[in-house]
Design a protein around this motif. Structure first.
Motif, short mmCIF file in Angstrom:
data_model
loop_
_atom_site.label_atom_id
_atom_site.label_comp_id
_atom_site.label_asym_id
_atom_site.label_seq_id
_atom_site.Cartn_x
_atom_site.Cartn_y
_atom_site.Cartn_z
N LEU A 33 11.42 -1.26 -6.07
CA LEU A 33 10.42 -2.12 -5.43
C LEU A 33 9.38 -2.44 -6.49
N GLU A 34 9.57 -3.58 -7.14
CA GLU A 34 8.71 -3.97 -8.26
C GLU A 34 7.99 -5.26 -7.89
N TYR A 35 7.10 -5.16 -6.94
CA TYR A 35 6.36 -6.34 -6.49
C TYR A 35 4.87 -6.07 -6.50
N ARG A 36 4.12 -7.17 -6.44
CA ARG A 36 2.66 -7.07 -6.33
C ARG A 36 2.31 -7.19 -4.85
N PRO A 37 1.80 -6.13 -4.25
CA PRO A 37 1.54 -6.18 -2.81
C PRO A 37 0.46 -7.20 -2.47
N SER A 38 0.66 -7.88 -1.34
CA SER A 38 -0.30 -8.89 -0.93
C SER A 38 -1.58 -8.26 -0.38
N GLY A 39 -1.50 -7.01 0.07
CA GLY A 39 -2.66 -6.26 0.51
C GLY A 39 -2.66 -4.90 -0.14
N SER A 40 -2.89 -3.87 0.63
CA SER A 40 -2.81 -2.53 0.07
C SER A 40 -1.34 -2.16 -0.17
N SER A 41 -1.11 -1.27 -1.10
CA SER A 41 0.26 -0.86 -1.37
C SER A 41 0.90 -0.23 -0.15
N ALA A 42 0.18 0.65 0.52
CA ALA A 42 0.73 1.34 1.70
C ALA A 42 1.14 0.35 2.78
N ASP A 43 0.33 -0.70 2.97
CA ASP A 43 0.64 -1.68 4.01
C ASP A 43 1.81 -2.59 3.63
N SER A 44 2.15 -2.63 2.36
CA SER A 44 3.19 -3.57 1.91
C SER A 44 4.59 -3.10 2.25
N PHE A 45 4.74 -1.92 2.85
CA PHE A 45 6.07 -1.42 3.22
C PHE A 45 6.42 -1.71 4.67
N ALA A 46 5.64 -2.54 5.34
CA ALA A 46 5.91 -2.85 6.75
C ALA A 46 7.29 -3.48 6.93
N TRP A 47 7.75 -4.23 5.94
CA TRP A 47 9.06 -4.88 6.03
C TRP A 47 10.17 -3.85 6.13
N LEU A 48 9.98 -2.68 5.53
CA LEU A 48 10.98 -1.62 5.62
C LEU A 48 10.98 -0.99 7.00
N ARG A 49 9.81 -0.78 7.54
CA ARG A 49 9.72 -0.18 8.88
C ARG A 49 10.29 -1.13 9.93
#
Length: 269
Positions: free
Chosen positions: A252-268
């Motif tokens: 996962l080598e991306y620049r999160p649009s918000g916080s890093s923790a919130d950027s994993f919502a797509w996985l959930r």
């Protein structure tokens, strides 16, 4: 919707994610977010850092309880103007010296995937000389890292017109040259974002080359954000790669649009 949901494992690139934290705190942040694997660009300013810096880095990995699945070789100023030093004739000794440190880190962490960035074309230096230097350095790196079961990864990248490897075919052709020169443990790193931005047919790449890809990294395009922020059908592409024989980690080598923790919502989801 993909007919098959990819079940490939994910590894968090802590050089682009969790950058709101000091580097040594990022492995623990990835663990707290539910991941058991991380990867990094070269995490030190110099090709040969102080022993104390290496000790602190490997300790942070161990204490977080995560696996270091990938590490860049020293790449000069990154982010910045260098984009690697593999092909730079004046920096061959720097590459050699860096390899000693990389092998030591691999022995401590079990890391087996090592991204060797090619480097930009240099003004006043013949391109053929650069290509031969890159090949020599790659074969040397592959032989050094073979002792720890390592693979040297060759990555086409975007955003730099003077970077000569831009498509999957470019990276695969260079890997084939390394194989012919006696280095079978060299493979293509397919960063789906970079390939898409450079105009590659990403669907064809993963369908036709899945079994020969050494590592996959993802970010959406345009923008290089998390999946769902752009137009790339990333889950479909990963499912195709898995069906074609790819079974490794997905970085996962991306620049999160918000916080890093919130950027994993797509996985959930």
């Amino acid at each position: 919707m993909s007919p098959t949901v990819p079940t490939l494992p994910y590894t968090v690139n802590c050089s682009l994610l969790f950058t709101e934290l000091p580097l040594l705190q990022r492995p623990a942040a990835a663990r707290a977010a539910g991941f058991d694997a991380v990867e990094f660009w070269w995490p030190f300013e110099r090709a040969v850092p102080a022993d104390s810096e290496v000790d602190a880095f490997t300790a942070a990995i161990a204490e977080a309880g995560v696996r270091l699945t990938g590490l860049n070789l020293f790449a000069g100023r990154l982010p910045g103007p260098d984009r690697g030093v593999l092909s730079h004739p004046a920096r061959v000794q720097e590459v050699r010296d860096n390899l000693e440190v990389v092998v030591a880190i691999a022995e401590r962490t079990g890391t087996t995937a090592f991204n060797a960035l090619y480097g930009l074309r240099l003004e006043g230096v013949d391109a053929a000389e650069q290509d031969e230097t890159a090949l020599l350095n790659t074969v040397t790196a592959a032989k050094a890292l073979a002792q720890v079961g390592g693979t040297v990864l060759i990555e086409p990248i975007s955003g730099a017109e003077d970077y000569p490897l831009r498509t999957a075919a470019d990276g695969a052709a260079f890997a084939a040259r390394a194989h012919a020169a006696g280095a079978p443990n060299v493979a293509l790193l397919a960063d789906l974002y970079h390939l898409a931005v450079n105009g590659d047919d990403v669907a064809a790449v993963v369908a036709e080359r899945a079994a020969e890809i050494g590592h996959i990294q993802i970010a959406d395009a345009p923008g290089r954000g998390e999946p769902g922020t752009g137009d790339l059908p990333l889950l479909d592409l990963l499912a195709t790669a898995q069906a074609g024989g790819y079974s490794g980690y997905v970085g996962l080598e991306y620049r999160p649009s918000g916080s890093s923790a919130d950027s994993f919502a797509w996985l959930r989801a």
